[in-house]
Design an enzyme around this catalytic site. Structure first.
Site, PDB file in Angstrom:
ATOM      1  N   GLU A 179       0.808  -1.240   0.000  1.00 59.83           N
ATOM      2  CA  GLU A 179       0.000   0.000   0.000  1.00 59.83           C
ATOM      3  C   GLU A 179       0.836   1.283   0.000  1.00 59.83           C
ATOM      4  O   GLU A 179       0.632   2.192   0.808  1.00 59.83           O
ATOM      5  CB  GLU A 179      -0.963  -0.044   1.188  1.00 59.83           C
ATOM      6  CG  GLU A 179      -1.849  -1.280   1.153  1.00 59.83           C
ATOM      7  CD  GLU A 179      -2.794  -1.420   2.340  1.00 59.83           C
ATOM      8  OE1 GLU A 179      -2.950  -0.446   3.105  1.00 59.83           O
ATOM      9  OE2 GLU A 179      -3.360  -2.509   2.521  1.00 59.83           O
ATOM     10  N   ASN A 221       2.008  -5.135  -3.171  1.00 65.10           N
ATOM     11  CA  ASN A 221       0.610  -5.419  -2.854  1.00 65.10           C
ATOM     12  C   ASN A 221      -0.148  -4.127  -2.559  1.00 65.10           C
ATOM     13  O   ASN A 221       0.356  -3.251  -1.834  1.00 65.10           O
ATOM     14  CB  ASN A 221       0.571  -6.344  -1.619  1.00 65.10           C
ATOM     15  CG  ASN A 221      -0.797  -6.914  -1.338  1.00 65.10           C
ATOM     16  OD1 ASN A 221      -1.432  -7.481  -2.219  1.00 65.10           O
ATOM     17  ND2 ASN A 221      -1.264  -6.760  -0.094  1.00 65.10           N
ATOM     18  N   HIS A 257     -10.538  -6.068  -1.946  1.00 63.49           N
ATOM     19  CA  HIS A 257     -11.523  -5.815  -0.876  1.00 63.49           C
ATOM     20  C   HIS A 257     -12.638  -5.011  -1.538  1.00 63.49           C
ATOM     21  O   HIS A 257     -12.506  -3.804  -1.758  1.00 63.49           O
ATOM     22  CB  HIS A 257     -10.908  -5.008   0.276  1.00 63.49           C
ATOM     23  CG  HIS A 257      -9.843  -5.705   1.043  1.00 63.49           C
ATOM     24  ND1 HIS A 257     -10.073  -6.847   1.785  1.00 63.49           N
ATOM     25  CD2 HIS A 257      -8.524  -5.427   1.189  1.00 63.49           C
ATOM     26  CE1 HIS A 257      -8.956  -7.232   2.370  1.00 63.49           C
ATOM     27  NE2 HIS A 257      -7.991  -6.397   2.014  1.00 63.49           N
ATOM     28  N   GLU A 287      -6.290 -10.503  -1.373  1.00 68.94           N
ATOM     29  CA  GLU A 287      -6.972 -10.338  -0.073  1.00 68.94           C
ATOM     30  C   GLU A 287      -8.493 -10.237  -0.264  1.00 68.94           C
ATOM     31  O   GLU A 287      -9.158  -9.432   0.331  1.00 68.94           O
ATOM     32  CB  GLU A 287      -6.484  -9.070   0.638  1.00 68.94           C
ATOM     33  CG  GLU A 287      -4.994  -9.006   0.876  1.00 68.94           C
ATOM     34  CD  GLU A 287      -4.571  -7.800   1.692  1.00 68.94           C
ATOM     35  OE1 GLU A 287      -5.446  -7.108   2.261  1.00 68.94           O
ATOM     36  OE2 GLU A 287      -3.362  -7.523   1.785  1.00 68.94           O
ATOM     37  N   ASP A 289     -12.354 -10.135  -0.275  1.00 67.47           N
ATOM     38  CA  ASP A 289     -13.583 -10.315   0.479  1.00 67.47           C
ATOM     39  C   ASP A 289     -14.635  -9.420  -0.185  1.00 67.47           C
ATOM     40  O   ASP A 289     -14.292  -8.428  -0.834  1.00 67.47           O
ATOM     41  CB  ASP A 289     -13.439 -10.039   1.978  1.00 67.47           C
ATOM     42  CG  ASP A 289     -12.623  -8.792   2.311  1.00 67.47           C
ATOM     43  OD1 ASP A 289     -11.883  -8.816   3.310  1.00 67.47           O
ATOM     44  OD2 ASP A 289     -12.722  -7.794   1.567  1.00 67.47           O
TER      45      ASP A 289
END
Ligand code: G3I
Length: 370
Positions: A179, A221, A257, A287, A289
């Site tokens: 990030e 990432n 996400h 990651e 979701d």
């Protein structure tokens, strides 16, 4: 101590159970949500985690890894959590225990207990591990903030050498920097690392990681750059520049996400993955979701939309050979960071009772070419 998990009251569970009957996850995948049953319909919950075909078998048939973020205390003390993690996933990421904050909370004092436990758990089950994350401003202990630039450079070198060196030949990949792109300017985010080491800290980190572990796949990432937008353009420019300078970067993690009410189009995700792969980089959905609480309609509509999002993202990944893995950020609604960060939601592929949701079949169907 894991993030707070949420158990729905019996009524909510019954409501969700009746929804499973709607979403066609009773028999096993491939069916679209059935018509709304009459009020008399007996709710049929999805099959438990140990009665559905391992998701890792489906992903392997597509030549991919399927992963989940896990936490060591759950693996050690919760047989259901550990059983489901081991049965369904062949690529495990430490949700917390390999970050700088827990590993080196005090300068020079390393605690690898949680990380070691996750690596051992994976190795015992033929699963691989992704280290997460060597440098992330979101999980850096306070003492790092107080260092002078020369001290910081030494601390970063020491941390990366010690941590990545410890797991050499035991992890497949590392999220080396996490990030680093700013959401407002789309330039480099101002962090303790950029302020202390300069903008070149990303390249420095990758070179240090390569020296510590010559065999690991080294990944950048980030979130919010999954489709085609200013952030994904900025991520693309960053990693393209690193590659062109000969910085040892091997892959990009697109966190995914997302919210099922408004998510990047599969076509944009596929195009973004493809342009990164065309740089010679591996790509991970790293990651995933899918929040559903604000999807319009009843619970059945929410679960059906969620299934569609999981299905579309996996399908987009499968269009590009270099998209090697899809990792979920957790795997059961009983344990998700979303609950404590955004509010109660059901973002994952197993429900609170570890029963397969329609989203599970959305992923499985695509991996199996259905
Ligand atoms: O384990 C300690 C416990 O000993 C202590 O008593 C307690 C009180 O502070 O904290 C516990 O650690 C918490 C840890 O999760 C384990 O539960 C940390 O406070 C908490 O900040 C940490 O949150 C994690 C967060 O990253 C920050 O590291 C979340 O679980 C995790 O899901 C989240 O994951 C991030 C990815 O790494 C990067 N991408 C975004 C994603 C979501 O924020």
């Amino acid at each position: 101590m894991p993030p707070v998990s949420r158990r729905p009251p019996v009524v909510a569970a019954a409501t969700l159970a009746s929804v499973f009957a709607l979403a066609g996850c009773g028999g096993g995948g491939g069916t679209e949500p059935s018509a709304v049953p009459t009020a008399a319909a007996t709710p049929t919950p999805g099959p438990p985690w140990n009665e559905v075909t391992p998701l890792r078998d489906a992903s392997a048939s597509a030549g991919r890894l399927v992963g989940a973020a896990v936490y060591s205390s759950g693996l050690a003390t919760d047989a259901t959590y550990a059983g489901a993690a081991g049965r369904h996933f062949d690529y495990l990421t430490a949700e917390w225990e390999m970050k700088w904050d827990p590993v080196q909370k005090t300068q020079g004092v390393f605690d690898f207990a949680g990380a070691d436990a996750i690596v051992a758990f994976a190795e015992a089950r033929g699963a691989q591990v992704k280290g997460h994350a060597l440098l992330w401003h979101g999980a850096t202990p306070k003492w790092v903030e107080s260092l002078s630039p020369p001290e910081l450079r030494i601390a970063v070198e020491d941390h990366i050498r010690t941590v990545a060196g410890r797991y050499r030949r035991r992890v497949r990949a590392w999220d080396v920097v996490n990030e680093a792109i700013d959401d407002g300017t789309y330039g480099l985010r101002s962090t303790v690392f950029s302020r202390g080491l300069g903008d070149d800290y990303v390249a420095v980190a990758f070179r240090l990681a390569r020296r510590a572990d010559p065999d690991a796949e080294l990944i950048y990432n980030d979130y919010g750059g999954e489709g085609l937008n200013r952030k994904s353009d900025a991520i693309y420019a960053l990693v393209k520049g690193l590659k062109e300078r000969g910085v040892p970067i091997d892959g990009v993690g697109l966190q995914m996400h997302v919210n099922a009410a408004s998510y990047p189009s599969a076509a944009d995700v596929a195009a973004n993955i493809r342009r990164l792969a065309d740089l010679g980089l591996q790509v991970n959905i790293s990651e995933m979701d899918v929040q559903v609480r604000n999807v319009p309609g009843d619970a059945a509509a929410k679960l059906a939309r969620q299934r569609q999002v999981y299905r579309e993202v996996v399908a987009a990944c499968l269009t590009v050979p270099r998209c090697e893995a899809v990792t979920l950020w957790g795997f059961t609604d009983a344990h998700s960071w979303i609950d404590s960060f955004f509010g109660a939601d059901d973002p994952l592929v197993f429900d609170e009772q570890y029963r397969a949701k329609p989203a599970f079949y959305g992923m499985q169907d695509v991996f199996l070419g259905r």
